[in-house]
Write an enzyme that holds these catalytic residues in place. Structure first.
Site, PDB file in Angstrom:
ATOM      1  N   HIS A 237       9.945  -3.082  10.734  1.00 62.43           N
ATOM      2  CA  HIS A 237       9.969  -1.898   9.854  1.00 62.43           C
ATOM      3  C   HIS A 237       9.811  -2.391   8.421  1.00 62.43           C
ATOM      4  O   HIS A 237      10.736  -2.953   7.836  1.00 62.43           O
ATOM      5  CB  HIS A 237      11.293  -1.126  10.006  1.00 62.43           C
ATOM      6  CG  HIS A 237      11.363   0.124   9.168  1.00 62.43           C
ATOM      7  ND1 HIS A 237      11.726   1.340   9.698  1.00 62.43           N
ATOM      8  CD2 HIS A 237      11.140   0.356   7.855  1.00 62.43           C
ATOM      9  CE1 HIS A 237      11.713   2.261   8.751  1.00 62.43           C
ATOM     10  NE2 HIS A 237      11.369   1.674   7.606  1.00 62.43           N
TER      11      HIS A 237
ATOM     12  N   HIS B 196       7.819  -1.658   4.430  1.00 61.33           N
ATOM     13  CA  HIS B 196       7.009  -0.871   3.486  1.00 61.33           C
ATOM     14  C   HIS B 196       6.208  -1.828   2.621  1.00 61.33           C
ATOM     15  O   HIS B 196       6.777  -2.628   1.887  1.00 61.33           O
ATOM     16  CB  HIS B 196       7.910   0.004   2.606  1.00 61.33           C
ATOM     17  CG  HIS B 196       8.694   0.996   3.398  1.00 61.33           C
ATOM     18  ND1 HIS B 196       8.211   2.243   3.712  1.00 61.33           N
ATOM     19  CD2 HIS B 196       9.905   0.893   3.997  1.00 61.33           C
ATOM     20  CE1 HIS B 196       9.099   2.889   4.452  1.00 61.33           C
ATOM     21  NE2 HIS B 196      10.140   2.089   4.641  1.00 61.33           N
ATOM     22  N   LEU B 197       4.878  -1.731   2.720  1.00 59.63           N
ATOM     23  CA  LEU B 197       4.013  -2.611   1.928  1.00 59.63           C
ATOM     24  C   LEU B 197       3.368  -1.885   0.752  1.00 59.63           C
ATOM     25  O   LEU B 197       2.790  -2.524  -0.120  1.00 59.63           O
ATOM     26  CB  LEU B 197       2.920  -3.217   2.818  1.00 59.63           C
ATOM     27  CG  LEU B 197       3.361  -4.333   3.764  1.00 59.63           C
ATOM     28  CD1 LEU B 197       2.212  -4.746   4.684  1.00 59.63           C
ATOM     29  CD2 LEU B 197       3.873  -5.544   2.987  1.00 59.63           C
ATOM     30  N   ARG B 198       3.431  -0.530   0.756  1.00 56.03           N
ATOM     31  CA  ARG B 198       2.785   0.249  -0.306  1.00 56.03           C
ATOM     32  C   ARG B 198       1.279  -0.050  -0.371  1.00 56.03           C
ATOM     33  O   ARG B 198       0.688  -0.411   0.608  1.00 56.03           O
ATOM     34  CB  ARG B 198       3.451  -0.004  -1.680  1.00 56.03           C
ATOM     35  CG  ARG B 198       4.973  -0.027  -1.686  1.00 56.03           C
ATOM     36  CD  ARG B 198       5.603   1.264  -1.229  1.00 56.03           C
ATOM     37  NE  ARG B 198       7.052   1.255  -1.492  1.00 56.03           N
ATOM     38  CZ  ARG B 198       7.929   1.985  -0.822  1.00 56.03           C
ATOM     39  NH1 ARG B 198       7.533   2.779   0.166  1.00 56.03           N
ATOM     40  NH2 ARG B 198       9.209   1.943  -1.125  1.00 56.03           N
TER      41      ARG B 198
ATOM     42  N   ASN C 289       4.235   5.751   5.007  1.00 56.79           N
ATOM     43  CA  ASN C 289       4.600   6.772   4.003  1.00 56.79           C
ATOM     44  C   ASN C 289       4.013   6.481   2.629  1.00 56.79           C
ATOM     45  O   ASN C 289       4.706   6.397   1.623  1.00 56.79           O
ATOM     46  CB  ASN C 289       6.134   6.949   3.924  1.00 56.79           C
ATOM     47  CG  ASN C 289       6.864   5.701   3.458  1.00 56.79           C
ATOM     48  OD1 ASN C 289       6.399   4.589   3.673  1.00 56.79           O
ATOM     49  ND2 ASN C 289       8.017   5.889   2.830  1.00 56.79           N
TER      50      ASN C 289
ATOM     51  N   LYS D 137       5.297   7.329  13.423  1.00 57.06           N
ATOM     52  CA  LYS D 137       6.565   7.468  12.702  1.00 57.06           C
ATOM     53  C   LYS D 137       6.889   8.939  12.452  1.00 57.06           C
ATOM     54  O   LYS D 137       6.060   9.693  11.931  1.00 57.06           O
ATOM     55  CB  LYS D 137       6.470   6.720  11.353  1.00 57.06           C
ATOM     56  CG  LYS D 137       7.709   6.795  10.485  1.00 57.06           C
ATOM     57  CD  LYS D 137       8.852   5.944  11.015  1.00 57.06           C
ATOM     58  CE  LYS D 137      10.148   6.172  10.242  1.00 57.06           C
ATOM     59  NZ  LYS D 137      10.272   5.356   9.046  1.00 57.06           N
TER      60      LYS D 137
ATOM     61  N   HIS E  17      12.950   8.285  11.750  1.00 58.07           N
ATOM     62  CA  HIS E  17      13.905   8.241  10.633  1.00 58.07           C
ATOM     63  C   HIS E  17      15.026   9.208  10.996  1.00 58.07           C
ATOM     64  O   HIS E  17      14.836  10.418  10.973  1.00 58.07           O
ATOM     65  CB  HIS E  17      13.242   8.632   9.308  1.00 58.07           C
ATOM     66  CG  HIS E  17      14.194   8.532   8.152  1.00 58.07           C
ATOM     67  ND1 HIS E  17      14.130   7.517   7.223  1.00 58.07           N
ATOM     68  CD2 HIS E  17      15.270   9.288   7.817  1.00 58.07           C
ATOM     69  CE1 HIS E  17      15.126   7.658   6.352  1.00 58.07           C
ATOM     70  NE2 HIS E  17      15.825   8.729   6.677  1.00 58.07           N
TER      71      HIS E  17
ATOM     72  N   HIS F  81      16.314   1.738  11.292  1.00 56.52           N
ATOM     73  CA  HIS F  81      17.367   1.384  10.316  1.00 56.52           C
ATOM     74  C   HIS F  81      18.692   2.109  10.572  1.00 56.52           C
ATOM     75  O   HIS F  81      19.162   2.885   9.747  1.00 56.52           O
ATOM     76  CB  HIS F  81      16.906   1.595   8.871  1.00 56.52           C
ATOM     77  CG  HIS F  81      16.086   2.829   8.604  1.00 56.52           C
ATOM     78  ND1 HIS F  81      16.464   4.086   9.003  1.00 56.52           N
ATOM     79  CD2 HIS F  81      14.898   2.982   7.974  1.00 56.52           C
ATOM     80  CE1 HIS F  81      15.550   4.949   8.625  1.00 56.52           C
ATOM     81  NE2 HIS F  81      14.583   4.300   8.006  1.00 56.52           N
TER      82      HIS F  81
ATOM     83  N   ASP G 251      13.121  -2.880   6.705  1.00 53.79           N
ATOM     84  CA  ASP G 251      13.005  -1.725   5.810  1.00 53.79           C
ATOM     85  C   ASP G 251      12.913  -2.175   4.356  1.00 53.79           C
ATOM     86  O   ASP G 251      13.345  -1.460   3.450  1.00 53.79           O
ATOM     87  CB  ASP G 251      14.168  -0.742   6.006  1.00 53.79           C
ATOM     88  CG  ASP G 251      13.916   0.603   5.339  1.00 53.79           C
ATOM     89  OD1 ASP G 251      12.739   0.932   5.105  1.00 53.79           O
ATOM     90  OD2 ASP G 251      14.888   1.301   5.031  1.00 53.79           O
TER      91      ASP G 251
ATOM     92  N   HIS H 152      10.379  -0.685  -4.868  1.00 51.75           N
ATOM     93  CA  HIS H 152      10.132   0.308  -5.922  1.00 51.75           C
ATOM     94  C   HIS H 152      10.198  -0.436  -7.247  1.00 51.75           C
ATOM     95  O   HIS H 152      11.040  -1.320  -7.409  1.00 51.75           O
ATOM     96  CB  HIS H 152      11.216   1.393  -5.924  1.00 51.75           C
ATOM     97  CG  HIS H 152      11.191   2.295  -4.723  1.00 51.75           C
ATOM     98  ND1 HIS H 152      10.354   3.379  -4.625  1.00 51.75           N
ATOM     99  CD2 HIS H 152      11.893   2.260  -3.577  1.00 51.75           C
ATOM    100  CE1 HIS H 152      10.549   3.986  -3.466  1.00 51.75           C
ATOM    101  NE2 HIS H 152      11.475   3.323  -2.789  1.00 51.75           N
TER     102      HIS H 152
END
Ligand code: NCD
Ligand code: ZN
Length: 345
Positions: free
Chosen positions: A13, A15-17, A41, A99, A136, A174, A247, A251
């Site tokens: 899980h 997030h690579l953006r 996302n 997801k 989620h 998560h 996860d 940011h």
């Protein structure tokens, strides 16, 4: 023990953006992990097979030279998801999971699902073809206390979906509560859960006691210590239903350090050191490989990674306080304890 060699791990899980942020954070994961399940996302989200192909190609283009890192792509489930497009994306090997974000539950989830009856045909097809649903697990009902949203989600949403769509393979993402640990333990072979690095080492006091710490704020929010202990016991148990999904959710500091700051902890840089320290302190280093390198791949029916990774114990490990992403900085997760294990180059 001061040296540990294990099969190369997977982050199930992540997030690579996109864009500059992708280029900044991808090397942090690719350095240690062979594969990662990449969350969809983005803004706008990755909904179709065509969008997943384009995103996969941008990730591959951002890969450090010589890296054999492989992104495992996901689609973002919406009320308009096209069953045929989804099935084709799975059958071609493009995607590994779909997801589900309840609409409004977390960062960039506005296109998520509000009416679960609308996605039932999609879920039924996923059950038929064995395509896992990553969930989620928080309700969005504003009257439910934020610390209860995961437990309430199990009763109100997840359990009814699983009864309604038998055979659906589900990963509860998560998890943060003993309720979720118990539910997954009882759930049979079609149910698994990811556990993050940060939820294994912080509780809600880290966020709120002695001043508010935005860099510890993520969703689902960390709960009280008894819940953290339940997560640790699951992670070190050797039960194949529990595996690592960091996860890691970058940011820019400018977006976190605000009166209304974003949710997400960026742990890619020091995850391996944190996990080794934790497993050693629990006298469970022999269980680390299962948790990070074996059970996740097994649930997703992927071949185990071929390479190995060696951790060595020594003087306290240092790592940057933040990494640069274009003109911004992303603060690296502070585990609030000295770390002694580093990954051998
Ligand atoms: C994630 C993000 O920033 O994309 N944030 C988080 O707090 N975990 C979204 C998510 O996984 O909920
Ligand atoms: Zn996430």
């Amino acid at each position: 023990m001061d040296k540990l060699t294990i099969r190369r791990p997977d982050d199930m899980h992540l997030h690579l953006r996109d864009g500059e942020m992708l280029r900044a954070v991808l090397p942090e994961t690719a350095r240690h992990f062979s594969r990662a399940l990449v969350m969809p996302n983005l803004v706008p989200p990755v909904v179709t097979g065509r969008e997943a192909t384009a995103y996969r190609d941008r990730i591959l283009a951002a890969k450090p030279q010589g890296s054999d890192f492989r992104p495992l792509m996901t689609l973002y489930l919406t009320e308009d998801t096209d069953v045929h497009d989804m099935r084709a994306a799975f059958e071609s090997g493009l995607i590994t999971a779909v997801k589900l974000y309840p609409a409004g539950a977390t960062t960039n989830s506005a296109s998520g699902v509000a009416d679960f009856t609308k996605v039932k045909p999609v879920l039924e097809e996923m059950a038929r073809i064995g395509l896992p649903l990553c969930v989620h697990g928080e309700v969005t009902d504003p009257t439910v206390d934020i610390f209860d949203r995961e437990a309430v989600f199990i009763d109100r949403v997840l359990d009814p979906i699983r009864r309604d769509v038998p055979g659906l393979r589900v990963v509860m993402e998560h998890i943060t509560t003993s309720d979720a640990v118990a539910y997954v333990r009882d759930g049979g072979e079609d149910l698994a859960a990811t556990i993050t690095t940060h939820h294994l080492v912080i509780n809600r006091n880290h966020i709120l006691a002695g001043g508010i710490k935005p860099h510890y704020y993520c969703l689902p929010v960390a709960k009280r210590e008894t819940h953290r202990l339940a997560l640790v016991s699951a992670a070190i148990s050797g039960e194949a239903a529990f595996f690592l999904g960091t996860d890691s959710a970058p940011h820019a500091d400018a977006a976190k350090l605000l009166p209304c700051g974003c949710a997400g902890c960026f742990t890619a840089t020091n995850t391996m050191s944190v996990l080794a320290e934790l497993f050693e302190s629990e006298d469970a280093l022999d269980r680390l490989e299962g948790f990070i390198s074996v059970y996740g791949a097994a649930f997703y029916r992927l071949p185990p990674n071929a390479g190995t990774l060696t951790l060595v114990k020594g003087d306290p490990v240092t790592y940057p306080a933040s990494i640069a992403a274009g003109d911004d900085f992303v603060t690296v997760f502070d585990p609030d304890m000295p770390l002694h294990w580093r990954v051998e180059d």
